[in-house]
Design a protein around this motif. Structure first.
Motif, short mmCIF file in Angstrom:
data_model
loop_
_atom_site.label_atom_id
_atom_site.label_comp_id
_atom_site.label_asym_id
_atom_site.label_seq_id
_atom_site.Cartn_x
_atom_site.Cartn_y
_atom_site.Cartn_z
N MET A 210 1.75 5.77 11.99
CA MET A 210 0.83 5.04 12.87
C MET A 210 0.50 3.62 12.40
SD MET A 210 -1.92 7.76 14.41
CE MET A 210 -2.71 6.42 15.31
N PRO A 211 0.38 3.35 11.10
CA PRO A 211 0.07 1.97 10.68
C PRO A 211 1.14 0.99 11.16
CG PRO A 211 -0.28 3.49 8.87
CD PRO A 211 0.40 4.27 9.96
N SER B 268 4.95 15.73 3.94
CA SER B 268 4.16 15.13 5.02
C SER B 268 4.46 15.80 6.36
CB SER B 268 4.44 13.63 5.11
OG SER B 268 4.00 12.97 3.95
N VAL C 129 2.08 11.53 10.51
CA VAL C 129 1.53 10.56 11.45
C VAL C 129 0.74 9.48 10.73
CG1 VAL C 129 -0.57 11.90 11.86
CG2 VAL C 129 0.26 10.32 13.61
N ASP C 130 0.15 9.81 9.57
CA ASP C 130 -0.61 8.82 8.81
C ASP C 130 0.28 7.70 8.29
OD1 ASP C 130 -2.89 10.33 9.23
OD2 ASP C 130 -2.71 11.42 7.33
N THR C 131 1.56 7.99 8.14
CA THR C 131 2.51 6.97 7.69
C THR C 131 3.13 6.24 8.87
OG1 THR C 131 3.05 8.30 5.73
CG2 THR C 131 4.60 6.57 6.33
N ARG D 50 1.16 3.97 -2.94
CA ARG D 50 0.92 5.40 -2.69
C ARG D 50 2.06 6.25 -3.23
NH1 ARG D 50 1.63 8.08 3.15
NH2 ARG D 50 3.78 8.10 2.34
N ASN E 129 0.85 15.55 8.32
CA ASN E 129 0.21 14.24 8.16
C ASN E 129 1.21 13.09 8.10
OD1 ASN E 129 1.28 14.42 5.56
ND2 ASN E 129 -0.66 15.06 4.65
N THR F 129 0.83 -1.20 0.00
CA THR F 129 0.00 0.00 0.00
C THR F 129 0.86 1.26 0.00
OG1 THR F 129 -1.77 -1.16 1.19
CG2 THR F 129 -1.82 1.25 1.22
#
Length: 272
Positions: free
Chosen positions: A113-114, A102, A109-111, A31, A107, A27
């Protein structure tokens, strides 16, 4: 020994996805590739035009008065260098800009946190940089074949050095992106590190013409070996042995990727 219930909660630090989170890795890689493909006129078409302009300008300004270089015409000699210079600049730009944007937009954190390990983050970002570099290389190589009739003399060597160079500079881009907190810092790294490395690595000349001091400095620059290796793969001539170039650039790539992995694992300048 009691069996673990299928829906039992995982222990602290355990991963539900096994040793490798393939779904998350793919994913992230998708991206990063979609990111530059969405603006292909800027990320793919613009480098092709820039490389073409370099070829035209140097051919008109220097070509008619310049003799053969290492047994080939000047235009043919600089073509692989311009190709690889464009590749490493775009590979670097892809990973560095992705991380810096980022961070600036908040953002990142969107990378983070997963459930992705540092190695998975590294490979995901590298996939985008290498993908962009390879596509740029393919477009320029097609143009060189159509305009100059250059067909790779050793296609496997050429492809190997292109991928290796794109990986090296993608890793450098990750390190630079982690280090930089704003676009001004990123621009400084590009102007004072990446551009000199690309221009002063035998792109437009044979290093045999350099004075001893610069000659020695050039031979410790891994980008020189990448460009020289692509030149060997494209036109069959080079300043150094391709095997030596493969070894030096390979070690440099591993070192840079290790540094990037350590920074990602520690959350250096990424986690507040």
């Amino acid at each position: 020994m009691p069996e673990t219930a299928p829906n039992a909660p995982l222990s602290m630090g355990a991963r539900r996805f096994g040793r490798v989170n393939w779904l998350g890795l793919m994913t992230l890689a998708e991206r990063e590739n979609r990111r530059f493909l969405a603006v292909w006129t800027q990320t793919l078409m613009a480098p092709l035009i820039t490389a073409g302009l370099f070829m035209v300008i140097f051919s008109i300004a220097i070509g008619p008065r310049r003799g053969d270089v290492m047994g080939v015409g000047f235009t043919t000699f600089i073509a692989p260098g311009i190709l690889m210079m464009t590749v490493i600049q775009n590979a670097f730009a892809n990973t560095s800009s992705s991380i810096v944007i980022s961070k600036v937009q908040g953002n990142i954190v969107d990378t983070l946190m997963p459930p992705l390990s540092a190695a998975e983050l590294l490979l995901g970002y590298l996939a985008g940089g290498v993908g962009r570099g390879v596509l740029v290389a393919g477009a320029i190589a097609a143009g060189l074949w159509l305009v100059l009739g250059i067909v790779p003399a050793h296609p496997v060597w050429a492809a190997g050095f292109i991928v290796l160079g794109a990986t090296l500079m993608s890793g450098v881009g990750i390190v630079a992106g982690i280090f930089a907190n704003k676009f001004d810092q990123m621009a400084a790294i590009t102007n004072f590190v990446v551009t000199p490395l690309a221009f002063l690595s035998g792109t437009f000349y044979s290093v045999e013409a350099l004075p001893p001091g610069l000659y020695g400095i050039t031979h410790v620059n891994p980008v020189f070996y990448v460009i020289d290796g692509v030149r060997f793969g494209m036109i069959g001539t080079s300043d150094s042995a391709p095997a030596l170039g493969l070894a030096v650039s390979g070690v440099a790539t591993l070192a840079v990727c290790l540094a990037a992995w350590i920074m990602l694992a520690r959350g250096t300048r990424l986690k507040v």
